[in-house]
Design a protein around this motif. Structure first.
Motif, short mmCIF file in Angstrom:
data_model
loop_
_atom_site.label_atom_id
_atom_site.label_comp_id
_atom_site.label_asym_id
_atom_site.label_seq_id
_atom_site.Cartn_x
_atom_site.Cartn_y
_atom_site.Cartn_z
N ALA A 160 0.83 -1.20 0.00
CA ALA A 160 0.00 0.00 0.00
C ALA A 160 0.87 1.25 0.00
O ALA A 160 0.60 2.21 -0.74
CB ALA A 160 -0.92 0.00 1.22
N LEU A 161 1.94 1.25 0.81
CA LEU A 161 2.82 2.43 0.85
C LEU A 161 3.51 2.66 -0.48
O LEU A 161 3.62 3.80 -0.95
CB LEU A 161 3.85 2.25 1.97
N CYS A 162 3.96 1.56 -1.12
CA CYS A 162 4.62 1.71 -2.42
C CYS A 162 3.64 2.24 -3.45
O CYS A 162 3.97 3.11 -4.26
CB CYS A 162 5.17 0.38 -2.90
N LYS A 163 2.42 1.72 -3.42
CA LYS A 163 1.39 2.20 -4.35
C LYS A 163 1.15 3.68 -4.13
O LYS A 163 0.97 4.44 -5.08
CB LYS A 163 0.08 1.42 -4.11
N PHE A 164 1.17 4.08 -2.86
CA PHE A 164 0.95 5.49 -2.56
C PHE A 164 2.06 6.34 -3.18
O PHE A 164 1.79 7.39 -3.77
CB PHE A 164 0.88 5.70 -1.06
N LEU A 165 3.31 5.87 -3.05
CA LEU A 165 4.42 6.63 -3.64
C LEU A 165 4.30 6.67 -5.15
O LEU A 165 4.60 7.67 -5.80
CB LEU A 165 5.75 6.00 -3.26
N LEU A 166 3.86 5.55 -5.74
CA LEU A 166 3.81 5.48 -7.20
C LEU A 166 2.66 6.29 -7.77
O LEU A 166 2.78 6.89 -8.82
CB LEU A 166 3.65 4.02 -7.64
N ARG A 167 1.53 6.27 -7.07
CA ARG A 167 0.32 6.83 -7.65
C ARG A 167 -0.20 8.07 -6.93
O ARG A 167 -1.03 8.78 -7.47
CB ARG A 167 -0.80 5.78 -7.59
N GLY A 168 0.24 8.26 -5.69
CA GLY A 168 -0.33 9.35 -4.91
C GLY A 168 -1.69 9.01 -4.36
O GLY A 168 -2.41 9.86 -3.85
N ASP A 169 -2.07 7.73 -4.47
CA ASP A 169 -3.38 7.30 -4.05
C ASP A 169 -3.33 5.79 -3.88
O ASP A 169 -2.56 5.13 -4.55
CB ASP A 169 -4.42 7.67 -5.11
N ILE A 170 -4.13 5.23 -2.97
CA ILE A 170 -4.07 3.79 -2.79
C ILE A 170 -5.23 3.10 -3.48
O ILE A 170 -5.07 2.16 -4.23
CB ILE A 170 -4.06 3.43 -1.29
N ILE A 171 -6.43 3.58 -3.21
CA ILE A 171 -7.60 2.97 -3.82
C ILE A 171 -8.03 3.83 -5.00
O ILE A 171 -8.27 5.03 -4.84
CB ILE A 171 -8.75 2.86 -2.80
N GLU A 172 -8.09 3.22 -6.17
CA GLU A 172 -8.38 4.04 -7.35
C GLU A 172 -9.81 3.83 -7.81
O GLU A 172 -10.30 2.75 -7.80
CB GLU A 172 -7.42 3.66 -8.47
#
Lengths: 89, 116, 163
Positions: free
Chosen positions: A77-89
């Motif tokens: 989840a943290l990596c996704k946040f760094l990659l996307r700026g958001d977790i749930i799309e």
């Protein structure tokens, strides 16, 4: 023999906790801190395995499994946040 | 005999765990630091869990293999989180000792447009 | 048959995982595990876009054995590098061209690369033809890419893409 090995192992894992804690505090970048958290939860599994052997109790297994699951989900989840700026799309 | 084997497994496991964390502190840049926990720590915890399975299996209460499950899970998830961390680092264009392939960071940005 | 049992490999695997989880191998638990292994793939059918086809189980077993052996070797190597002198490391990024096409084979390859000799797979190109790999200590990047292809990709191709 086993007790001596266990004591040494506890000490080594404690050192591992301190080292990864230092990286968590020092950073310098966000991925570094996530990596330190990742290491910390794996260390926690190691500590639980040792405690289980030390006290001859299988209770710790469930805790270790849960930490493994939650730690992995947290890292992703943290990596996704760094990659996307958001977790749930 | 069994006790010696157990002690060796436990010491090796704790040793590798410690070395992994040491690598986290000692290695020079993020991409090299990434190697330490994914490899050393995973094997360290793996051998600790094998020691635990061995310990409980030989106490007369039947075979205990559920530690294998945690080990398997770790071995499946460690590469995934390492890969994601590496991608996040490329995305943020962290400083690296190795020469970055020219288009990697840029391509990562194009694919994941972000409004930070 | 295909509708009732969409993933013949997943069912026994899930049953074994269930048995490991309850830590008992009584007949009742075996039956429950098999029932779960049958029901879960059926209900999650839509999450599995492609069915993997596997040939040559022996090659797959040999691949798993190679990876397990390499994990231990790689760990000793990484431990030595950490305890040695970090300033002497030669980290490098290598682009490995891929010949694999199926999703499962590519992710297995990436995982094997992550767990083994001082390398982490960093990024799959959007066209799925190149994998960016970071190596901790490599004297010759070309040679490393060739070794990865020979050691891991070749057996995976044999197993998942017989042609």
């Amino acid at each position: 023999m086993l007790n001596l090995a266990l004591s040494l192992a506890f000490a080594l894992v404690a050192v591992a906790f301190v080292l990864s804690g230092w990286r968590l505090l020092a950073g310098p970048s966000a991925p570094d801190r996530i990596l330190a958290l990742d290491t910390l939860y794996i260390n926690a599994i190691a500590l639980l395995a040792l405690l289980g052997i030390h006290q001859s109790s299988t209770l710790y297994f469930e805790a270790a499994l849960l930490i493994a699951l939650m730690g992995f989900v947290g890292t992703v989840a943290l990596c996704k946040f760094l990659l996307r700026g958001d977790i749930i799309e | 005999m069994l006790e010696i084997l157990l002690s060796l497994l436990i010491l090796a496991g704790a040793g590798f765990t410690c070395i992994g964390a040491l690598g986290l502190v000692r290695l020079p840049d993020f991409y090299t630091r990434l190697h330490a926990p994914t490899k050393a720590t995973t094997l360290g915890v793996g051998s600790l869990l094998v020691a635990s399975a061995l310990h409980f299996s030989t106490r007369g209460a039947g075979v205990s293999l559920h530690e294998i499950l945690v080990t398997l899970f770790l071995f499946v998830t460690a590469p995934v989180s390492a890969h994601l961390l590496a991608r996040a680092a490329l995305h943020l264009q962290l400083r690296s000792l190795a020469a970055l392939p020219p288009e990697a960071g840029q391509a990562e940005r194009d694919e994941n447009p972000v409004d930070h | 048959m295909r509708r009732l049992l969409p993933h013949p490999f997943l069912t026994p695997a899930l049953a074994v995982i269930w048995l490991l989880l309850v830590n008992r191998a009584t007949p009742g638990q075996v039956l429950l595990g098999l029932a779960l292994g049958w029901a879960i793939p059926l209900f999650t059918l839509r999450f599995w876009p492609e069915t993997a086809r596997m040939g040559r189980p022996l090659t797959l077993l040999r691949f798993v054995a190679t990876v397990l052996y390499d994990i231990i070797v790689a760990n000793l190597m990484v431990a030595r590098l950490i305890l040695g002198r970090p300033e002497r490391l030669r980290p490098v990024f290598v682009v490995v061209p891929l010949a694999l096409t199926s999703d499962l084979a590519i992710s297995l390859l990436a995982n094997a690369i992550c767990l083994t000799p001082g390398t982490v797979s960093a990024r799959l190109a959007p066209d799925r033809r190149h994998l960016l790999v970071h190596a901790l200590d490599a004297a010759d990047p070309e040679q490393l890419a060739a070794a990865l292809k020979r050691r891991y990709e070749a057996p995976l191709r044999e197993v998942f893409e017989p042609c």
